[in-house]
Design a protein around this motif. Structure first.
Motif: not given
Length: 230
Positions: A203-227
């Motif tokens: 939940c924290a990662l999903l709501s603050q995903l933009d924080s990871l944009q500070a790394l300055g790299l494109p992001m792969m978001f693998g969320i399908s069928r997660k428990r």
């Protein structure tokens, strides 16, 4: 918007805009579509189906990384992955981007020889020789955040601050692989949803995903069928 793009085999993928990655598991035990698509013909048909639905990257994996999955011998992983890469290139053409979900340098080399474009590694090139091979192949690599192995990761889901810790640990991997010759512009990051994280962490990662944009790299978001989505 940042101008992200990766190149492989004389083609370029603009990662400044979203793309859909279709998952093609060629494992008998994957929890998602396990066993259903492990024959080459049905793998190609499933690939075509995903392309028709808008996927322009197909991720092919021969080792299940679900919690407590059994380890797979390299020879078995090769037998699962390589014929599928060959067949997809033959039947679906060169335009589709093929990503290989493996931690094994041997599997990646063999898949690359048959036309694979991207290395997607849940272990972030930690295996012996992996970073060096990624550097010499000069292909895009996806570095995922995980702790331990699929067998131990659930016990390691303890963070002071999950956003800061994931950022710090991904940064350490980026620094290590670039030190070993991987180009920064070839790196895509993956926060590792479903790997060494609990419901609150997700939940924290999903709501603050933009924080990871500070790394300055494109992001792969693998969320399908997660428990945790249930």
């Amino acid at each position: 918007l940042p101008n992200y793009q990766v190149s492989s085999r004389n083609k370029t993928l603009n990662l400044s805009e979203p793309h859909i990655m279709g998952i093609l598991n060629v494992t008998p035990d994957s929890f998602s579509d396990g066993g259903q698509f492990n024959a080459v013909e049905s793998a190609v048909a499933h690939c075509q189906q995903m392309m028709d639905k808008g996927a322009n990257i197909i991720d092919i994996g021969g080792e299940s990384t679900r919690p407590n999955a059994d380890a797979v011998a390299t020879t078995e992983e090769l037998q699962r992955v390589v014929p599928v890469v060959q067949a997809i290139r033959q039947h679906c053409g060169d335009d589709i981007w093929l990503s290989i979900d493996t931690s094994s340098p041997e599997v990646m080399q063999a898949a690359f020889d048959e036309g694979a474009d991207i290395w997607n590694d849940v272990r972030a090139l930690k295996r012996t020789g992996a970073a060096e091979l990624a550097a010499s192949l000069d292909i895009p690599v996806m570095l995922m955040h995980m702790r331990g192995e699929p067998t131990t990761m659930n016990n390691l889901a303890q963070y002071d601050n999950v956003i800061d810790d994931v950022s710090t640990e991904l940064t350490a991997r980026i620094e290590e692989v670039t030190r070993l010759g991987v180009k920064q512009e070839n790196i895509i990051i993956d926060p590792g949803f479903g790997f060494a994280k609990n419901y609150e962490h997700h939940c924290a990662l999903l709501s603050q995903l933009d924080s990871l944009q500070a790394l300055g790299l494109p992001m792969m978001f693998g969320i399908s069928r997660k428990r945790f989505l249930a």
